[in-house]
Design a protein around this motif. Structure first.
Motif, mmCIF file in Angstrom:
data_model
loop_
_atom_site.group_PDB
_atom_site.id
_atom_site.type_symbol
_atom_site.label_atom_id
_atom_site.label_comp_id
_atom_site.label_asym_id
_atom_site.label_seq_id
_atom_site.Cartn_x
_atom_site.Cartn_y
_atom_site.Cartn_z
ATOM 1 N N GLU A 195 0.926 -1.056 -0.004
ATOM 2 C CA GLU A 195 -0.027 0.092 0.060
ATOM 3 C C GLU A 195 0.887 1.157 0.002
ATOM 4 N N GLY A 196 2.263 1.106 0.227
ATOM 5 C CA GLY A 196 3.228 2.407 0.292
ATOM 6 C C GLY A 196 2.749 2.889 1.488
ATOM 7 N N ALA A 197 2.150 2.627 2.411
ATOM 8 C CA ALA A 197 1.854 3.215 3.784
ATOM 9 C C ALA A 197 3.259 3.352 4.796
ATOM 10 N N SER A 198 2.874 4.350 5.769
ATOM 11 C CA SER A 198 4.155 4.472 6.714
ATOM 12 C C SER A 198 3.948 3.684 7.950
ATOM 13 N N LYS A 199 2.673 3.071 8.180
ATOM 14 C CA LYS A 199 2.510 2.379 9.325
ATOM 15 C C LYS A 199 1.448 1.323 8.996
ATOM 16 N N GLY A 200 1.439 0.162 9.750
ATOM 17 C CA GLY A 200 0.303 -0.839 9.891
ATOM 18 C C GLY A 200 -0.145 -1.100 11.366
ATOM 19 N N ILE A 201 -1.320 -1.205 11.665
ATOM 20 C CA ILE A 201 -1.735 -1.407 12.833
ATOM 21 C C ILE A 201 -2.843 -2.662 12.836
ATOM 22 N N LEU A 202 -2.640 -3.650 13.878
ATOM 23 C CA LEU A 202 -3.383 -4.712 13.864
ATOM 24 C C LEU A 202 -4.080 -4.687 15.351
ATOM 25 N N VAL A 203 -5.469 -4.880 15.167
ATOM 26 C CA VAL A 203 -6.284 -4.606 16.445
ATOM 27 C C VAL A 203 -7.030 -6.060 16.568
ATOM 28 N N THR A 204 -6.998 -6.494 17.973
ATOM 29 C CA THR A 204 -7.554 -7.754 18.149
ATOM 30 C C THR A 204 -8.311 -7.712 19.585
ATOM 31 N N THR A 205 -9.118 -8.765 19.680
ATOM 32 C CA THR A 205 -10.119 -8.848 20.845
ATOM 33 C C THR A 205 -9.117 -9.750 21.925
ATOM 34 N N SER A 206 -8.116 -10.340 21.319
ATOM 35 C CA SER A 206 -7.173 -11.114 21.899
ATOM 36 C C SER A 206 -6.072 -10.685 22.335
ATOM 37 N N GLY A 207 -4.831 -11.323 21.870
ATOM 38 C CA GLY A 207 -3.395 -10.950 21.995
ATOM 39 C C GLY A 207 -2.691 -11.469 21.124
ATOM 40 N N TYR A 208 -1.287 -11.412 21.366
ATOM 41 C CA TYR A 208 -0.239 -11.825 20.420
ATOM 42 C C TYR A 208 0.797 -12.682 21.313
ATOM 43 N N GLY A 209 1.382 -13.458 20.530
ATOM 44 C CA GLY A 209 2.544 -14.368 21.058
ATOM 45 C C GLY A 209 3.973 -13.667 20.930
ATOM 46 N N LYS A 210 4.797 -14.265 21.637
ATOM 47 C CA LYS A 210 6.175 -13.997 21.458
ATOM 48 C C LYS A 210 6.794 -13.582 20.050
ATOM 49 N N ALA A 211 6.648 -14.695 19.259
ATOM 50 C CA ALA A 211 6.940 -14.409 17.752
ATOM 51 C C ALA A 211 6.381 -13.414 16.939
ATOM 52 N N SER A 212 5.165 -12.731 17.288
ATOM 53 C CA SER A 212 4.630 -11.653 16.757
ATOM 54 C C SER A 212 5.340 -10.476 17.047
ATOM 55 N N PHE A 213 5.703 -10.118 18.167
ATOM 56 C CA PHE A 213 6.260 -9.103 18.775
ATOM 57 C C PHE A 213 7.675 -9.087 18.193
ATOM 58 N N GLU A 214 8.258 -10.257 18.035
ATOM 59 C CA GLU A 214 9.704 -10.245 17.604
ATOM 60 C C GLU A 214 9.613 -9.953 16.198
ATOM 61 N N PHE A 215 8.533 -10.502 15.265
ATOM 62 C CA PHE A 215 8.694 -9.884 14.118
ATOM 63 C C PHE A 215 8.452 -8.398 13.755
ATOM 64 N N ALA A 216 7.553 -8.120 14.647
ATOM 65 C CA ALA A 216 7.195 -6.473 14.557
ATOM 66 C C ALA A 216 8.309 -5.700 15.037
ATOM 67 N N ASP A 217 9.131 -5.931 16.005
ATOM 68 C CA ASP A 217 10.247 -5.387 16.416
ATOM 69 C C ASP A 217 11.039 -4.575 15.272
ATOM 70 N N GLY A 218 11.158 -3.208 15.422
ATOM 71 C CA GLY A 218 12.087 -2.498 14.270
ATOM 72 C C GLY A 218 11.211 -2.357 13.002
ATOM 73 N N LYS A 219 9.996 -2.758 12.994
ATOM 74 C CA LYS A 219 9.149 -2.575 11.712
ATOM 75 C C LYS A 219 7.951 -1.526 12.152
ATOM 76 N N PRO A 220 7.480 -0.730 11.015
ATOM 77 C CA PRO A 220 6.538 0.197 11.359
ATOM 78 C C PRO A 220 5.120 -0.555 11.603
ATOM 79 N N LEU A 221 5.118 -1.462 12.501
ATOM 80 C CA LEU A 221 3.974 -2.065 12.945
ATOM 81 C C LEU A 221 3.700 -1.889 14.236
#
Length: 229
Positions: free
Chosen positions: A166-192
């Motif tokens: 999309e050529g976006a500057s940032k991405g946001i994922l919103v959930t009613t639950s949560g995320y695991g360790k791998a998700s936070f590790e992947f998002a680290d340092g990225k515009p997420l």
């Protein structure tokens, strides 16, 4: 939106120079309430949160506010779900389209310009938001997931791919639950940014005055299986 430019000649090069000395973005409602014949220009610019050159005489520029293309065939009219909520709504009682509209309404309350996308043709995007701030702003793509179980890292990878496409500057994922360790590790340092159910409830209370709940029905099944990491 207003960007005030001065056209002059660069004394160092002799070439034409066009410099932005004042920039602001405001809503039609706020602008129409101004009595322009009576305002003090500098005081008015301050009220409108304008960015003004620190040294206009020396043509010190300011960065113009961002202008976005608000035309996209995916955009549809959004519903004002927020105003119709019960005092203590259970977010799991909303339909998928109502939940997506709720997220769109929320980010609008937070100061972004938002557009809801068509459910079946969104290319992985539930909402497109525009942050008009100079330097820090830009296009933001948002995905919303009403999940009972942990959102898997595959969803975070998909979001990152969507941000790039999309050529976006940032991405946001919103959930009613949560995320695991791998998700936070992947998002680290990225515009997420990963917003969990508790984050969502806090934002609803802080920006919309809604004290929401997340109570899972006993027979709830997540819309699609996800890899939980």
């Amino acid at each position: 939106m207003f960007n005030g430019y001065v056209a002059t000649i660069d004394k160092g090069t002799g070439r034409p120079l066009r410099t932005c000395l004042v920039t602001l973005r405001t809503s039609r409602d706020i602008f129409t309430q101004l009595e322009l014949s009576k305002v003090d220009p500098l005081a008015c610019l301050k009220v409108l949160n304008a960015s003004v050159s620190k040294s206009p005489a020396e043509l010190a520029p300011v960065r113009p506010v961002l202008e976005f293309n608000m035309v996209d065939p995916r955009f549809i009219e959004e519903t004002d779900v927020l105003s119709g909520l019960d005092p203590r709504p259970n977010l799991m009682d909303l339909t998928p389209s109502e939940f997506e509209s709720l997220i769109t309404n929320l980010f609008q309350k937070m100061g972004l310009e938002t557009r809801l996308t068509q459910a079946s043709r969104d290319g992985g995007v539930d909402c497109v938001a525009y942050d008009p701030r100079p330097i820090f702003g830009g296009k933001v793509v948002i995905q919303a997931k009403r999940y009972k179980h942990t959102v898997g890292v595959s969803a975070v990878r998909d979001l990152f791919g969507t941000v790039q496409n999309e050529g976006a500057s940032k991405g946001i994922l919103v959930t009613t639950s949560g995320y695991g360790k791998a998700s936070f590790e992947f998002a680290d340092g990225k515009p997420l940014e990963l917003l969990s159910g508790s984050n969502l409830m806090y934002l609803l209370k802080e920006h919309a005055g809604v004290e929401a709940r997340i109570v899972m029905p006993e027979d709830w099944k997540d819309p699609q299986p996800d890899v939980q990491d």
